[in-house]
Design an enzyme around this catalytic site. Structure first.
Site, PDB file in Angstrom:
ATOM      1  CG  ASN A  10      -1.793  -1.093   1.440  1.00  0.00           C
ATOM      2  OD1 ASN A  10      -2.346  -1.601   0.470  1.00  0.00           O
ATOM      3  ND2 ASN A  10      -1.968  -1.539   2.679  1.00  0.00           N
ATOM      4  N   GLY A  40       2.545  -6.887   3.604  1.00  0.00           N
ATOM      5  CA  GLY A  40       3.491  -7.735   2.873  1.00  0.00           C
ATOM      6  C   GLY A  40       4.751  -6.966   2.525  1.00  0.00           C
ATOM      7  CD  GLU A 136      -2.768  -5.232   4.780  1.00  0.00           C
ATOM      8  OE1 GLU A 136      -3.174  -4.342   5.546  1.00  0.00           O
ATOM      9  OE2 GLU A 136      -1.724  -5.111   4.096  1.00  0.00           O
ATOM     10  CB  THR A 218       3.740  -9.762  19.173  1.00  0.00           C
ATOM     11  OG1 THR A 218       2.516  -9.409  18.520  1.00  0.00           O
ATOM     12  CG2 THR A 218       4.599 -10.572  18.223  1.00  0.00           C
ATOM     13  CG  LEU A 219       2.701 -10.546  24.890  1.00  0.00           C
ATOM     14  CD1 LEU A 219       3.265 -11.144  26.170  1.00  0.00           C
ATOM     15  CD2 LEU A 219       1.196 -10.760  24.812  1.00  0.00           C
ATOM     16  N   GLY A 250       4.699  -4.566  14.075  1.00  0.00           N
ATOM     17  CA  GLY A 250       4.404  -5.996  13.954  1.00  0.00           C
ATOM     18  C   GLY A 250       4.995  -6.570  12.672  1.00  0.00           C
ATOM     19  CG  ASP A 251       3.675  -5.132   9.023  1.00  0.00           C
ATOM     20  OD1 ASP A 251       2.953  -6.103   9.311  1.00  0.00           O
ATOM     21  OD2 ASP A 251       3.232  -4.047   8.607  1.00  0.00           O
ATOM     22  NE  ARG A 301      14.497   4.137  12.194  1.00  0.00           N
ATOM     23  CZ  ARG A 301      15.632   3.430  12.225  1.00  0.00           C
ATOM     24  NH1 ARG A 301      16.748   3.987  12.662  1.00  0.00           N
ATOM     25  NH2 ARG A 301      15.653   2.191  11.797  1.00  0.00           N
ATOM     26  CB  SER A 307      10.059   2.969  11.352  1.00  0.00           C
ATOM     27  OG  SER A 307       9.229   1.839  11.116  1.00  0.00           O
TER      28      SER A 307
HETATM   29  O1  RIB Z   1       0.930  -2.987   9.528  1.00  0.00           O
HETATM   30  C1  RIB Z   1       1.014  -1.664   9.073  1.00  0.00           C
HETATM   31  C2  RIB Z   1       0.453  -1.577   7.685  1.00  0.00           C
HETATM   32  O2  RIB Z   1      -0.912  -1.907   7.716  1.00  0.00           O
HETATM   33  C3  RIB Z   1       0.531  -0.216   7.047  1.00  0.00           C
HETATM   34  O3  RIB Z   1       1.732   0.008   6.360  1.00  0.00           O
HETATM   35  C4  RIB Z   1      -0.723  -0.167   6.189  1.00  0.00           C
HETATM   36  O4  RIB Z   1      -0.456  -0.076   4.823  1.00  0.00           O
HETATM   37  C5  RIB Z   1      -1.517  -1.427   6.533  1.00  0.00           C
HETATM   38  O5  RIB Z   1      -1.367  -2.417   5.591  1.00  0.00           O
END
Ligand code: RIB
Length: 321
Positions: A10, A40, A136, A218-219, A250-251, A301, A307
Site C-alpha cells: 500500500n 506484505g 491483506e 506478540t505483546l 508488527g511487520d 521512528r 522505520s
Molecule cells: O501494519 C502496518 C500496515 O498496515 C501499514 O503500512 C498499512 O499499509 C496497513 O497495511
C-alpha cells in the site's frame, strides 16, 4: 537460504493527530506524509534489511504509487515479482496519535487482484526456505501459497493480520503462527466457538498451539510468548524504548523473525527435506528475541517502511542493551 513473502503493498497516507477521532468526530491533523507500506511490503523489506535474500509476490496498479513502491523495494534489494493489474495500487489512511498509537483503514485496490499463483510463483515458493504470509490479499491465494510451500518442506509462517476468519485447512499448512493479543483472542474464540475474555498471552498461545503449530503471541512493549505444542511456554522480554509511532512494528517483527529463522535453518537442511518444517522451541525463541530488537528500533521512528532497521542497527542495539 531465502525468504519469500506473498502479500500486500500500500501507499500509506499518514496523518499525525493529537488523538485518534471518535466515531462522528472531525479532528485537525498536526501534519501529514506519505510512505511505502502494506503488511506484505513492510515484512519483505524488514526481512531484506535484516539480511535475508528476499523475494516478493505482489499485485500493483499501473500508477505513480506503484512506481514509488517499486523504487523502495529495489532500494532494499528485494527480488520483486510484481503483477501489474487494472486496479489502483492499495492505499492506507493512517492516523497516529501523540501516544504513538494508530488507527488504519486499508483500501485494498490491486491487492484484491492477487488471484491464485502462476507456475513461476509456485516454483519460487517451493524453492524458498521460509514463506511469510499475511491476510491483506485473497485468502484462497494465501492458502494456495501455504499448501505449495508445506508440500515442498518450506517453513510456513503466517501473520494472521488483519483479523479475518481463517479456513481450518490453511492452518494445517502453517508451521508458525504470529499474532498479537487481539488477533490471538479472535482466533481462539473462533476455534473454540466461545468468546474469549481477559485471557493472557500465555493462555491464548496455549489454546492456539493445540492446532499442532508453533505460536508466537506478540505483546508490544511486554515482549512475546512463544509456544510449541507439548512444550512449556517461553517468554521473550520486551525492551524499554520511547515509542513515537508503532505503525509497522508488527511487520518489522515478522520480517526480522523470518530472516533469523532462515539464517538458523541453514543450507544443510535443504537436500531431501520433507513436508513440514517447524522450527524447534529454542530456534523460535532466539529468532523472536532478534525480532523484538528490530521492532523496538522501528517504534522509535515514524512511518512503516522508513522505520525498519538494518541488520547493522539491530546488532548495534543488541550489543548495547
Ligand atoms: O501494519 C502496518 C500496515 O498496515 C501499514 O503500512 C498499512 O499499509 C496497513 O497495511
Amino acid at each position: 537460504m531465502s525468504v519469500v513473502v506473498v502479500g500486500s503493498a500500500n501507499l500509506d497516507l499518514v496523518y499525525r493527530v493529537e488523538r485518534i477521532p471518535s466515531p462522528g468526530e472531525t479532528v485537525l491533523a498536526l501534519g501529514s506524509d506519505s510512505a511505502p507500506g502494506g503488511k506484505g511490503n513492510n515484512q519483505v523489506i524488514a526481512a531484506a534489511r535484516a539480511g535475508a535474500p528476499s523475494a516478493f509476490v505482489v499485485a500493483l496498479g499501473r500508477d505513480a504509487a506503484a512506481e514509488r513502491l517499486i523504487a523502495s523495494l529495489a532500494d532494499a534489494g528485494v527480488d520483486l515479482r510484481a503483477r501489474r493489474v487494472g486496479a489502483p495500487t492499495g492505499t492506507a489512511i493512517i492516523t497516529v496519535d501523540d501516544g504513538a498509537e494508530n488507527a488504519i483503514v486499508v483500501d485494498s485496490g490491486a491487492n484484491g487482484m492477487l488471484d491464485g499463483l502462476d507456475q513461476a510463483e509456485r516454483d519460487l515458493v517451493a524453492a524458498a526456505d521460509v514463506l511469510l504470509l499475511q491476510l491483506e490479499t485473497p485468502l484462497a491465494t494465501v492458502a494456495e501459497a501455504a499448501a505449495v510451500a508445506h508440500a515442498a518442506g518450506t517453513t510456513v509462517v503466517l501473520n494472521a493480520a488483519p483479523i479475518r476468519s481463517l479456513p481450518t485447512a490453511l492452518l494445517g499448512d502453517v508451521d508458525v503462527l504470529v499474532v498479537n493479543e487481539h488477533e490471538a483472542a479472535h482466533l481462539a474464540a473462533e476455534l473454540s466457538g466461545e468468546p474469549v475474555h481477559d485471557a493472557s498471552g500465555e493462555d491464548l498461545a496455549g489454546v492456539l498451539s493445540r492446532l499442532g503449530l508453533a505460536v508466537i503471541v506478540t505483546l508490544g512493549a511486554q515482549g512475546a510468548v512463544v509456544r510449541v505444542p507439548d512444550e512449556p511456554p517461553a517468554h521473550v522480554a520486551g525492551l524499554r524504548v520511547q515509542a513515537v509511532d508503532t505503525t509497522g512494528a508488527g511487520d518489522t517483527f515478522c520480517g526480522a523473525l523470518v530472516a533469523e529463522l532462515d539464517r538458523r535453518r541453514g543450507p544443510a537442511e535443504r537436500p531431501g527435506r520433507t513436508a513440514g518444517a517447524r522450527p524447534d522451541l529454542g530456534t523460535l525463541v532466539r529468532a523472536a528475541e532478534f525480532a523484538t530488537v528490530a521492532a523496538a528500533l522501528s517504534v522509535q521512528r515514524a512511518g512503516a517502511v522508513p522505520s525498519i532497521p538494518t541488520l547493522e542497527e539491530i546488532h548495534d542495539f543488541h550489543s548495547a542493551s
